[in-house]
Design a protein around this motif. Structure first.
Motif, PDB file in Angstrom:
ATOM      1  N   TYR A   1       0.824  -1.206   0.000  1.00 39.50           N
ATOM      2  CA  TYR A   1       0.000   0.000   0.000  1.00 39.50           C
ATOM      3  C   TYR A   1       0.859   1.256   0.000  1.00 39.50           C
ATOM      4  O   TYR A   1       1.967   1.245   0.533  1.00 39.50           O
ATOM      5  N   PRO A   2       0.303   2.342  -0.538  1.00 35.63           N
ATOM      6  CA  PRO A   2       1.028   3.614  -0.467  1.00 35.63           C
ATOM      7  C   PRO A   2       1.297   4.009   0.978  1.00 35.63           C
ATOM      8  O   PRO A   2       0.486   3.740   1.864  1.00 35.63           O
ATOM      9  N   ARG A   3       2.438   4.598   1.189  1.00 33.72           N
ATOM     10  CA  ARG A   3       2.764   5.082   2.529  1.00 33.72           C
ATOM     11  C   ARG A   3       1.952   6.336   2.822  1.00 33.72           C
ATOM     12  O   ARG A   3       1.487   6.544   3.930  1.00 33.72           O
ATOM     13  N   ARG A   4       1.836   7.161   1.785  1.00 29.48           N
ATOM     14  CA  ARG A   4       1.006   8.365   1.912  1.00 29.48           C
ATOM     15  C   ARG A   4       0.650   8.837   0.507  1.00 29.48           C
ATOM     16  O   ARG A   4       0.995   8.165  -0.475  1.00 29.48           O
ATOM     17  N   TYR A   5       0.011   9.985   0.437  1.00 28.50           N
ATOM     18  CA  TYR A   5      -0.374  10.504  -0.867  1.00 28.50           C
ATOM     19  C   TYR A   5       0.120  11.932  -0.993  1.00 28.50           C
ATOM     20  O   TYR A   5      -0.020  12.721  -0.059  1.00 28.50           O
ATOM     21  N   ALA A   6       0.751  12.186  -2.128  1.00 27.18           N
ATOM     22  CA  ALA A   6       1.096  13.569  -2.406  1.00 27.18           C
ATOM     23  C   ALA A   6      -0.122  14.165  -3.084  1.00 27.18           C
ATOM     24  O   ALA A   6      -0.664  13.590  -4.016  1.00 27.18           O
ATOM     25  N   GLU A   7      -0.583  15.290  -2.566  1.00 21.36           N
ATOM     26  CA  GLU A   7      -1.775  15.870  -3.159  1.00 21.36           C
ATOM     27  C   GLU A   7      -1.371  17.032  -4.042  1.00 21.36           C
ATOM     28  O   GLU A   7      -0.479  17.796  -3.696  1.00 21.36           O
ATOM     29  N   ARG A   8      -2.030  17.081  -5.156  1.00 19.00           N
ATOM     30  CA  ARG A   8      -1.765  18.165  -6.078  1.00 19.00           C
ATOM     31  C   ARG A   8      -1.820  19.492  -5.350  1.00 19.00           C
ATOM     32  O   ARG A   8      -2.767  19.767  -4.641  1.00 19.00           O
ATOM     33  N   GLY A   9      -0.813  20.297  -5.523  1.00 16.67           N
ATOM     34  CA  GLY A   9      -0.828  21.597  -4.881  1.00 16.67           C
ATOM     35  C   GLY A   9      -0.381  21.554  -3.434  1.00 16.67           C
ATOM     36  O   GLY A   9      -0.229  22.568  -2.796  1.00 16.67           O
TER      37      GLY A   9
ATOM     38  N   LEU B   1     -13.402  -6.117  -1.795  1.00 16.61           N
ATOM     39  CA  LEU B   1     -11.948  -6.129  -1.913  1.00 16.61           C
ATOM     40  C   LEU B   1     -11.478  -5.347  -3.135  1.00 16.61           C
ATOM     41  O   LEU B   1     -10.529  -4.565  -3.073  1.00 16.61           O
ATOM     42  N   ARG B   2     -12.171  -5.553  -4.239  1.00 20.23           N
ATOM     43  CA  ARG B   2     -11.788  -4.888  -5.462  1.00 20.23           C
ATOM     44  C   ARG B   2     -11.857  -3.366  -5.279  1.00 20.23           C
ATOM     45  O   ARG B   2     -10.923  -2.640  -5.623  1.00 20.23           O
ATOM     46  N   GLY B   3     -12.958  -2.921  -4.721  1.00 14.32           N
ATOM     47  CA  GLY B   3     -13.140  -1.495  -4.500  1.00 14.32           C
ATOM     48  C   GLY B   3     -12.086  -0.937  -3.556  1.00 14.32           C
ATOM     49  O   GLY B   3     -11.562   0.161  -3.760  1.00 14.32           O
ATOM     50  N   ALA B   4     -11.774  -1.716  -2.538  1.00 10.88           N
ATOM     51  CA  ALA B   4     -10.803  -1.239  -1.553  1.00 10.88           C
ATOM     52  C   ALA B   4      -9.412  -1.129  -2.178  1.00 10.88           C
ATOM     53  O   ALA B   4      -8.678  -0.171  -1.926  1.00 10.88           O
ATOM     54  N   LEU B   5      -9.059  -2.099  -2.999  1.00  9.64           N
ATOM     55  CA  LEU B   5      -7.736  -2.056  -3.620  1.00  9.64           C
ATOM     56  C   LEU B   5      -7.628  -0.877  -4.592  1.00  9.64           C
ATOM     57  O   LEU B   5      -6.612  -0.183  -4.654  1.00  9.64           O
ATOM     58  N   ARG B   6      -8.695  -0.647  -5.347  1.00  9.93           N
ATOM     59  CA  ARG B   6      -8.710   0.535  -6.219  1.00  9.93           C
ATOM     60  C   ARG B   6      -8.613   1.800  -5.374  1.00  9.93           C
ATOM     61  O   ARG B   6      -7.851   2.703  -5.695  1.00  9.93           O
ATOM     62  N   GLY B   7      -9.389   1.824  -4.303  1.00 14.48           N
ATOM     63  CA  GLY B   7      -9.443   3.013  -3.462  1.00 14.48           C
ATOM     64  C   GLY B   7      -8.102   3.346  -2.818  1.00 14.48           C
ATOM     65  O   GLY B   7      -7.760   4.511  -2.643  1.00 14.48           O
ATOM     66  N   ILE B   8      -7.353   2.324  -2.479  1.00 16.95           N
ATOM     67  CA  ILE B   8      -6.089   2.603  -1.786  1.00 16.95           C
ATOM     68  C   ILE B   8      -5.008   3.017  -2.788  1.00 16.95           C
ATOM     69  O   ILE B   8      -4.162   3.845  -2.494  1.00 16.95           O
TER      70      ILE B   8
ATOM     71  N   GLU C   1      -9.539   9.050  -5.503  1.00 22.87           N
ATOM     72  CA  GLU C   1      -9.784  10.388  -6.030  1.00 22.87           C
ATOM     73  C   GLU C   1      -9.963  11.388  -4.900  1.00 22.87           C
ATOM     74  O   GLU C   1      -9.695  12.570  -5.069  1.00 22.87           O
ATOM     75  N   THR C   2     -10.416  10.896  -3.780  1.00 18.48           N
ATOM     76  CA  THR C   2     -10.621  11.801  -2.644  1.00 18.48           C
ATOM     77  C   THR C   2     -10.047  11.163  -1.384  1.00 18.48           C
ATOM     78  O   THR C   2      -9.735   9.968  -1.364  1.00 18.48           O
ATOM     79  N   ARG C   3      -9.945  11.964  -0.359  1.00 17.54           N
ATOM     80  CA  ARG C   3      -9.496  11.433   0.925  1.00 17.54           C
ATOM     81  C   ARG C   3     -10.469  10.403   1.474  1.00 17.54           C
ATOM     82  O   ARG C   3     -10.076   9.470   2.167  1.00 17.54           O
ATOM     83  N   ASP C   4     -11.748  10.594   1.174  1.00 25.72           N
ATOM     84  CA  ASP C   4     -12.739   9.624   1.633  1.00 25.72           C
ATOM     85  C   ASP C   4     -12.493   8.248   1.026  1.00 25.72           C
ATOM     86  O   ASP C   4     -12.679   7.228   1.682  1.00 25.72           O
ATOM     87  N   ASP C   5     -12.085   8.236  -0.245  1.00 25.39           N
ATOM     88  CA  ASP C   5     -11.754   6.961  -0.885  1.00 25.39           C
ATOM     89  C   ASP C   5     -10.683   6.244  -0.068  1.00 25.39           C
ATOM     90  O   ASP C   5     -10.767   5.042   0.189  1.00 25.39           O
ATOM     91  N   VAL C   6      -9.674   7.008   0.313  1.00 23.74           N
ATOM     92  CA  VAL C   6      -8.564   6.420   1.061  1.00 23.74           C
ATOM     93  C   VAL C   6      -9.061   5.906   2.408  1.00 23.74           C
ATOM     94  O   VAL C   6      -8.764   4.782   2.813  1.00 23.74           O
ATOM     95  N   ALA C   7      -9.858   6.729   3.082  1.00 24.42           N
ATOM     96  CA  ALA C   7     -10.311   6.360   4.425  1.00 24.42           C
ATOM     97  C   ALA C   7     -11.121   5.078   4.383  1.00 24.42           C
ATOM     98  O   ALA C   7     -10.909   4.162   5.195  1.00 24.42           O
TER      99      ALA C   7
ATOM    100  N   ALA D   1     -11.142   2.731   2.068  1.00 24.02           N
ATOM    101  CA  ALA D   1     -10.273   1.611   1.671  1.00 24.02           C
ATOM    102  C   ALA D   1      -9.429   1.148   2.853  1.00 24.02           C
ATOM    103  O   ALA D   1      -9.278  -0.043   3.110  1.00 24.02           O
ATOM    104  N   ARG D   2      -8.911   2.120   3.588  1.00 28.58           N
ATOM    105  CA  ARG D   2      -8.044   1.766   4.721  1.00 28.58           C
ATOM    106  C   ARG D   2      -8.793   0.957   5.762  1.00 28.58           C
ATOM    107  O   ARG D   2      -8.289  -0.032   6.275  1.00 28.58           O
TER     108      ARG D   2
END
Ligand code: ADP
Ligand code: MG
Length: 749
Positions: A38-46, A217-224, A228-234, A236-237
């Motif tokens: 999994y990603p360690r974190r996300y760099a956000e545009r801007g 599972l599929r959705g969670a793996l895509r989400g992580i 597209e948003t922080r909610d997706d990450v949350a 999925a996590r």
């Protein structure tokens, strides 16, 4: 294109070269391995990376903006020729980082002022500023260009369509290596995600998933990987944490169910046996907690299946007594009970104190012994051959109803007459396998009942993971009549005179007939030893040593006081002798008043007349360890004083930990503080974790709700479907976890 399976080898999907690079360093071999990286974190545009947070020597990936570019010319020392060095300063808006490229001035064309990119490399320090030498990088497409559609795409290097991906709002930053920078991992994941089948077999049953509002599972793996948003990450996590907790809890539930199906001989006290006689001798009344837990254990022991129970509780809450009552119950019913201790000192002390508590009841066969009594055998690795042989004989014949010892008891040649109960003291140092070795010593196909005691209280979720195959009982109250312990930090840096005052306090206590411990982090004879605190990577002086401090105290501030020493490398007989002389105390002609010791006194040692403890270099010890050490005093009717000596300056993390210990006597709170400061692997302990890589997202302290809920769900599932036949993906994950655990165990043994 055939659909991918999670078990497919990456070699077939990504090609040999990429697969090899993912294997080396990251140990990713299958599609699932990669998707679970999994990603360690996300760099956000801007949002640029906080450059001040970078740690020297770490491999990092940062998002930053090019501030200025400078092409410098210098003379190459080796060749004597002129060469150029491109220095690119990037910024997060406040801090700066220098990127250095030797003989690559052409990069100035793309690394233009104002461009934003991801830069990846190892952080070093040069001329006092932090830099990355020859970092890998990708530049984010200029938003201006992207809006200006036609030209934007034309502008991009056609071969590198990976750059396009960074137009996404959240850019995953993966744990990476030099050969596999974050964006190459990202490209590999893209390939795998593109071929992922519509339906993935899910280790979490739909009913559970829906009940807890978790994505599949599929959705969670895509989400992580591609949020597209922080909610997706949350979301999925949360789901991926569930995966880990659920698989682990399924393993533990299977163990509980399997254990509960094993046969055991019910052990019920006779009512007029040893237990009753013992209770009549007890000089105090049991605490409510002791009574309650005792009843639970008696119920467990009366069943035809083995008890598997964890007894945890505050330091000094009287766990040993609870265990002893259980042991006597078993002896009364005709069986034997064994108490397994982690160290020789502790085994010897248990032997001494249990023999003393039982008095004549422990002297069967001896003149003056009770005919209702039993014999208490001690078996340790270093006892003489003759004594060992005698002990083994008493154990095999059933002469010894109670057996106390160390790892030596696990040896195959130790045979019991009828082993009914195994008590494991201070469990953290024993593994599941060791418990199993003892459990195999019961008669016929039966299993003994098992009671495990922890040294210090542990948070609920840790109990549920580390000891998740056990039922848990907790003693929270201390016996009445306990004296308060006061704890103070003695800061020798600011107040050197306070230390003299500490020695004076000890002299005063000794004059009153009390005793004291002085604990040091090191033995001090040059060789290293398990109980020595490692010197650490810092350049501090070596920790204070028993063998150096004891003589200087005897000659100096404690002259006239009888000082003894105790550490792990004394011969067992010598240890026993020192502990006996300290336990018999001031009244005996050869008694010891002050014991200078290493952490061998940490657990279990019980000398109620000791009232003062001075811990030297206290900052070298962990929080729970200090709490456990402090539990050695305040055991009698006199108030206890614990002094934590440290030369660490105020407002440091080390001093804050000491202040926490001084502030509270609540072991649960302290164990939380302790665990929060460690890495997760340490929380789970060495032999129990078996989770080198299985717990990536789950944090045992933070994710209490996930752990509790997944435990309930997994237990219900396993009760209805013990082999997990209805959830094949879970069965596979469980098998993988067990393999890993076995591998961990083999590695360690
Ligand atoms: P721990 O739970 O830390 O292992 P111990 O079992 O060593 O604690 O008990 C600490 C001391 O308290 C022992 O000396 C024990 O005899 C004593 N003790 C145990 N139960 C009681 C009680 N109900 N009342 C008074 N003293 C007790
Ligand atoms: Mg104890």
């Amino acid at each position: 294109m055939p659909e991918l399976r999670l078990t497919d080898s990456l070699k077939n999907v990504l090609g040999a070269a990429t697969a090899k690079a993912l294997d080396t360093g990251l140990h990713l071999r299958t599609v699932e391995d990669l998707l679970r990286h999994y990603p360690r974190r996300y760099a956000e545009r801007g949002q640029l990376t906080d450059l001040a947070s970078l740690v020297v020597d770490e491999h990092v990936t940062v998002m930053a903006r090019v501030l200025k570019v400078d092409n410098k010319s210098y003379v190459d020392r080796r060749t004597g020729r002129r060469a150029d060095r491109l220095e690119v300063v990037v910024t997060d808006g406040t801090g700066q980082l220098t990127l250095t490229f030797f003989k690559q001035s052409w990069r100035a064309k793309e690394l233009r002022e104002g461009r934003i990119g991801l830069f990846s490399g190892k952080v070093t320090v040069f001329n006092r500023s932090r830099q990355l030498t020859h970092p890998d990088y990708v530049l984010i497409p200029d938003p201006g260009h992207v809006l200006d559609a036609g030209s934007a795409l034309a502008d991009l290097p056609a071969a590198d369509d990976s750059v396009l991906r960074y137009a996404g709002a959240m850019i995953p930053v993966y744990p990476a290596t030099a050969q596999m920078p974050s964006w190459k991992i990202s490209s590999a994941i893209d390939i795998v995600l593109d071929q992922m089948p519509e339906h993935l077999e899910d280790p979490i049953p739909d009913t559970t998933r829906i009940r807890h509002g978790l994505p599949d599972l599929r959705g969670a793996l895509r989400g992580i990987h591609r949020p597209e948003t922080r909610d997706d990450v949350a979301s999925a996590r949360t789901r991926l944490r569930w995966d880990e907790a659920f698989v682990l809890q399924a393993v533990l539930a299977q163990r509980r169910v399997a254990a509960a199906a094993l046969p055991a001989v019910p052990r019920v006290a006779t009512g007029d046996g040893l237990l009753e006689a013992f209770e009549a001798r007890l000089p105090f009344t049991l605490t409510n907690g002791q009574v309650e837990v005792g009843r639970t254990i008696a119920d467990d022991l009366a069943r035809t299946h083995p008890m598997h129970r964890l007894l945890q509780g505050e330091v000094g809450s009287g766990k040993t007594l609870v265990a002893l009552r259980a042991m006597l119950t078993v002896v009364d019913s005709g069986g034997q009970a064994v108490l397994l201790a982690p160290t020789e000192v502790l085994a010897q002390q248990h032997h001494r104190s249990i023999s003393a508590m039982l008095g004549p009841l422990a002297e069967r066969g001896l003149l003056g012994g009770s005919d209702r009594g039993t014999a208490v055998a001690l078996l340790t690795g270093s006892a003489s051959t003759a004594r060992r042989r005698q002990a083994m004989l008493d154990i095999a014949s059933g002469e010894a109803g109670i057996v106390i010892g160390t790892h030596a008891l696990l040896e195959e040649k130790v045979q019991f007459f009828d082993l009914g109960l195994v008590v494991v003291d201070e469990q953290h140092r024993f593994g599941v396998e060791q418990r199993a070795a003892l459990a195999a010593k019961a008669r016929d196909d039966n299993r003994p009942h098992v009671l495990v005691m922890t040294a210090t209280p542990i948070p609920r979720t840790v109990a549920m993971t580390v000891f998740g195959d056990l039922e848990v009982s907790t003693l929270t109250e201390l016996p009445a009549g306990r004296s308060p312990i006061e704890t103070h930090v003695v800061p020798t840096l600011e107040k050197p005179a306070f230390l003299d005052r500490a020695w004076q306090r000890i002299t005063e206590e000794v004059a009153q007939g009390r005793q004291a411990y002085v604990v040091c982090p090191r033995i001090g004879d040059g060789a290293s030893s398990g109980e020595d605190v490692p010197a650490g990577e810092d350049d501090r002086r070596p920790p204070i040593a028993v063998l150096e401090l004891a003589p200087s105290l005897e000659e100096g501030p404690l002259s006239g006081v009888r000082v003894g020493i105790l550490h792990g490398r004394l011969a067992p007989d010598a240890k026993d002798d020192v502990m006996r002389r300290f336990a018999t105390g001031p009244s005996a002609p050869d008694g010891i008043d002050v014991l200078v010791a290493t952490t061998v006194v940490e657990v279990g040692v019980d000398v109620p007349n000791a009232t003062v403890m001075v811990v030297m270099d206290a900052d070298r010890f962990g929080v729970s360890q200090l709490h456990q050490l402090r539990g050695r005093i305040g055991r009698g009717s006199h108030a206890g004083l614990c002094l934590l000596v440290s030369e660490m300056p105020p407002a440091t993390a080390a001093r804050e930990r000491l202040d926490a210990v001084a502030r509270t006597l609540d072991g649960f709170e302290l164990s939380r503080i302790d665990l929060e400061q460690r890495r997760e692997g340490d929380v789970l302990g060495a032999s129990q974790s078996g989770s080198r890589s299985s717990l990536r997202m789950l944090e045992v302290l933070r994710d209490e709700d996930v752990i509790v809920a997944s435990r309930d769900e997994a237990t219900a599932l396993v009760l209805g479907d013990p082999d997990l036949a209805t959830v094949p993906a879970l069965a596979r994950a469980v098998a993988a976890l067990l393999d890993e655990e076995r591998a961990d165990y083999l590695e360690k043994s």
